[in-house]
Scaffold this motif. Structure first.
Motif, PDB file in Angstrom:
ATOM      1  N   ALA A  23       0.951  -1.170   0.158  1.00  0.00           N
ATOM      2  CA  ALA A  23       0.014  -0.066   0.181  1.00  0.00           C
ATOM      3  C   ALA A  23       0.744   1.269  -0.035  1.00  0.00           C
ATOM      4  O   ALA A  23       1.877   1.513   0.688  1.00  0.00           O
ATOM      5  N   LEU A  24       0.447   2.193  -0.980  1.00  0.00           N
ATOM      6  CA  LEU A  24       1.064   3.466  -0.826  1.00  0.00           C
ATOM      7  C   LEU A  24      -0.140   4.471  -0.267  1.00  0.00           C
ATOM      8  O   LEU A  24      -1.235   4.170  -0.318  1.00  0.00           O
ATOM      9  N   VAL A  25       0.469   5.389   0.506  1.00  0.00           N
ATOM     10  CA  VAL A  25      -0.568   6.411   1.177  1.00  0.00           C
ATOM     11  C   VAL A  25      -0.380   7.525   0.268  1.00  0.00           C
ATOM     12  O   VAL A  25       0.565   8.166   0.015  1.00  0.00           O
ATOM     13  N   ASN A  26      -1.622   8.105   0.149  1.00  0.00           N
ATOM     14  CA  ASN A  26      -1.656   9.479  -0.659  1.00  0.00           C
ATOM     15  C   ASN A  26      -2.020  10.388   0.364  1.00  0.00           C
ATOM     16  O   ASN A  26      -3.189  10.465   1.262  1.00  0.00           O
ATOM     17  N   ALA A  27      -1.519  11.716   0.247  1.00  0.00           N
ATOM     18  CA  ALA A  27      -2.080  12.764   0.908  1.00  0.00           C
ATOM     19  C   ALA A  27      -2.685  13.693   0.128  1.00  0.00           C
ATOM     20  O   ALA A  27      -2.283  14.352  -0.767  1.00  0.00           O
ATOM     21  N   ALA A  28      -4.015  13.084   0.211  1.00  0.00           N
ATOM     22  CA  ALA A  28      -5.040  13.803  -0.677  1.00  0.00           C
ATOM     23  C   ALA A  28      -5.703  15.077  -0.126  1.00  0.00           C
ATOM     24  O   ALA A  28      -5.364  15.421   1.123  1.00  0.00           O
ATOM     25  N   ASN A  29      -6.844  15.541  -0.610  1.00  0.00           N
ATOM     26  CA  ASN A  29      -7.639  16.563  -0.054  1.00  0.00           C
ATOM     27  C   ASN A  29      -9.189  15.990   0.144  1.00  0.00           C
ATOM     28  O   ASN A  29      -9.426  14.866  -0.433  1.00  0.00           O
ATOM     29  N   HIS A  39      -6.047   6.438   0.835  1.00  0.00           N
ATOM     30  CA  HIS A  39      -5.997   8.112   0.874  1.00  0.00           C
ATOM     31  C   HIS A  39      -6.351   8.760   2.039  1.00  0.00           C
ATOM     32  O   HIS A  39      -7.407   8.168   2.714  1.00  0.00           O
ATOM     33  N   THR A  40      -5.325   9.558   2.421  1.00  0.00           N
ATOM     34  CA  THR A  40      -5.774  10.365   3.934  1.00  0.00           C
ATOM     35  C   THR A  40      -5.760  11.743   3.491  1.00  0.00           C
ATOM     36  O   THR A  40      -4.965  12.040   2.508  1.00  0.00           O
ATOM     37  N   VAL A  41      -6.306  12.494   4.494  1.00  0.00           N
ATOM     38  CA  VAL A  41      -6.509  13.846   4.077  1.00  0.00           C
ATOM     39  C   VAL A  41      -5.871  14.696   5.388  1.00  0.00           C
ATOM     40  O   VAL A  41      -6.282  14.549   6.525  1.00  0.00           O
ATOM     41  N   GLY A  42      -4.588  15.147   5.211  1.00  0.00           N
ATOM     42  CA  GLY A  42      -3.942  15.874   6.325  1.00  0.00           C
ATOM     43  C   GLY A  42      -4.434  17.316   6.733  1.00  0.00           C
ATOM     44  O   GLY A  42      -5.102  17.903   5.884  1.00  0.00           O
ATOM     45  N   PRO A  43      -4.003  17.733   8.065  1.00  0.00           N
ATOM     46  CA  PRO A  43      -4.584  18.963   8.231  1.00  0.00           C
ATOM     47  C   PRO A  43      -3.838  20.006   7.452  1.00  0.00           C
ATOM     48  O   PRO A  43      -2.630  19.901   7.258  1.00  0.00           O
ATOM     49  N   VAL A  44      -4.319  21.377   7.175  1.00  0.00           N
ATOM     50  CA  VAL A  44      -3.855  22.498   6.688  1.00  0.00           C
ATOM     51  C   VAL A  44      -2.901  22.960   7.967  1.00  0.00           C
ATOM     52  O   VAL A  44      -3.746  23.305   8.979  1.00  0.00           O
ATOM     53  N   TRP A  45      -1.844  23.450   7.967  1.00  0.00           N
ATOM     54  CA  TRP A  45      -1.080  24.085   8.872  1.00  0.00           C
ATOM     55  C   TRP A  45      -1.822  25.536   9.136  1.00  0.00           C
ATOM     56  O   TRP A  45      -1.715  26.223   8.178  1.00  0.00           O
ATOM     57  N   ARG A  46      -2.192  25.678  10.326  1.00  0.00           N
ATOM     58  CA  ARG A  46      -2.754  27.079  10.566  1.00  0.00           C
ATOM     59  C   ARG A  46      -2.184  27.616  11.937  1.00  0.00           C
ATOM     60  O   ARG A  46      -2.727  28.324  12.804  1.00  0.00           O
ATOM     61  N   GLY A  47      -0.965  27.373  12.380  1.00  0.00           N
ATOM     62  CA  GLY A  47       0.028  27.969  13.129  1.00  0.00           C
ATOM     63  C   GLY A  47       0.079  26.989  14.281  1.00  0.00           C
ATOM     64  O   GLY A  47       0.918  27.163  15.401  1.00  0.00           O
ATOM     65  N   GLY A  48      -0.561  25.750  14.483  1.00  0.00           N
ATOM     66  CA  GLY A  48      -0.358  24.674  15.259  1.00  0.00           C
ATOM     67  C   GLY A  48      -1.354  24.580  16.609  1.00  0.00           C
ATOM     68  O   GLY A  48      -1.213  23.716  17.258  1.00  0.00           O
ATOM     69  N   ASN A  49      -2.284  25.621  16.742  1.00  0.00           N
ATOM     70  CA  ASN A  49      -3.295  25.618  17.532  1.00  0.00           C
ATOM     71  C   ASN A  49      -4.675  25.291  17.250  1.00  0.00           C
ATOM     72  O   ASN A  49      -5.540  25.557  17.905  1.00  0.00           O
ATOM     73  N   HIS A  50      -4.639  24.515  16.052  1.00  0.00           N
ATOM     74  CA  HIS A  50      -5.931  24.260  15.387  1.00  0.00           C
ATOM     75  C   HIS A  50      -6.129  22.671  15.301  1.00  0.00           C
ATOM     76  O   HIS A  50      -6.332  22.227  14.366  1.00  0.00           O
ATOM     77  N   GLN A  51      -5.380  21.941  16.253  1.00  0.00           N
ATOM     78  CA  GLN A  51      -5.412  20.469  16.502  1.00  0.00           C
ATOM     79  C   GLN A  51      -4.847  19.861  15.254  1.00  0.00           C
ATOM     80  O   GLN A  51      -5.026  18.553  14.918  1.00  0.00           O
TER      81      GLN A  51
END
Ligand code: AR6
Length: 172
Positions: A19-25, A76-88
């Motif tokens: 398995a390959l993991v995809n950093a999807a949206n 396929h997994t969806v990572g968080p957008v970095w918003r400074g580190g205080n948004h989980q």
């Protein structure tokens, strides 16, 4: 035998793993970066199967076949957008690794390759993301029995490779 963890500098689409993991949206309908590379290499059938999945939430994961890729499955997994580190961000990023590994366990996958999820377009600082990635995988493997023999962290560029290698080295 404990599952091995290895850092690798490569294009993830070339790897012959289960398995390959995809950093999807969250649309799961393709994009740039590693997502674009995976869809290009897998061919249009991947997009057709992804359309049936009706998207994916941040921190969750879904599995498809891998079509023309040398791998067997794409997770396929969806990572968080970095918003400074205080948004989980850290919890959501950890969840991407956990949910991907849960699928790997369910599908009795023996080898899996992760890209540096969220570390491109989504802007997650690589040194922090690599700690989350490695610690989460390590904890999962200690907590659950799996068929996994090897987990690869696949880095596209040298800088990311060096960060992972340093962190993995400091743990062993
Ligand atoms: N093999 C391995 N790693 C790669 C490859 C590759 N072929 N190509 C890029 N990387 P990104 P994100 C690395 O931007 O930050 C997409 O448009 C890259 O150098 O692919 O999670 C999606 O559709 C970086 O270290 O993913 C989403 O909209 C890492 O993979 C959004 O980008 C992740 O970079 C997701 O952003």
């Amino acid at each position: 035998m404990p599952t091995a963890m290895e850092v690798f500098q490569s294009d993830i689409t070339t790897l012959q793993v289960d398995a390959l993991v995809n950093a999807a949206n969250s649309s799961l309908l393709g994009g740039g970066g590693v997502d674009g590379a995976i869809h290009r290499a897998a061919g249009p059938q991947l997009l057709a199967e992804c359309r049936l999945l009706k998207g994916c939430e941040v921190g969750k994961a879904k599995i498809t076949q891998a079509y023309q890729l040398p791998a067997k499955f794409v997770i396929h997994t969806v990572g968080p957008v970095w918003r400074g580190g205080n948004h989980q961000e850290a919890a959501l990023l950890a969840s991407c690794y956990q949910e991907s590994l849960k699928l790997a366990r369910r599908y009795r996958i023996k080898s899996i390759a992760f890209p540096a999820i969220s570390c491109g377009v989504y802007g997650y600082p690589i040194d922090q993301a690599a700690v989350v990635a490695i610690q989460t995988v390590q904890l999962f493997l200690r907590s659950w029995e799996t068929k996994l023999e090897i987990v690869y962290f696949v880095c596209f560029d040298k800088l990311v490779f060096n960060v992972y290698r340093k962190i993995l080295g400091s743990l062993t």
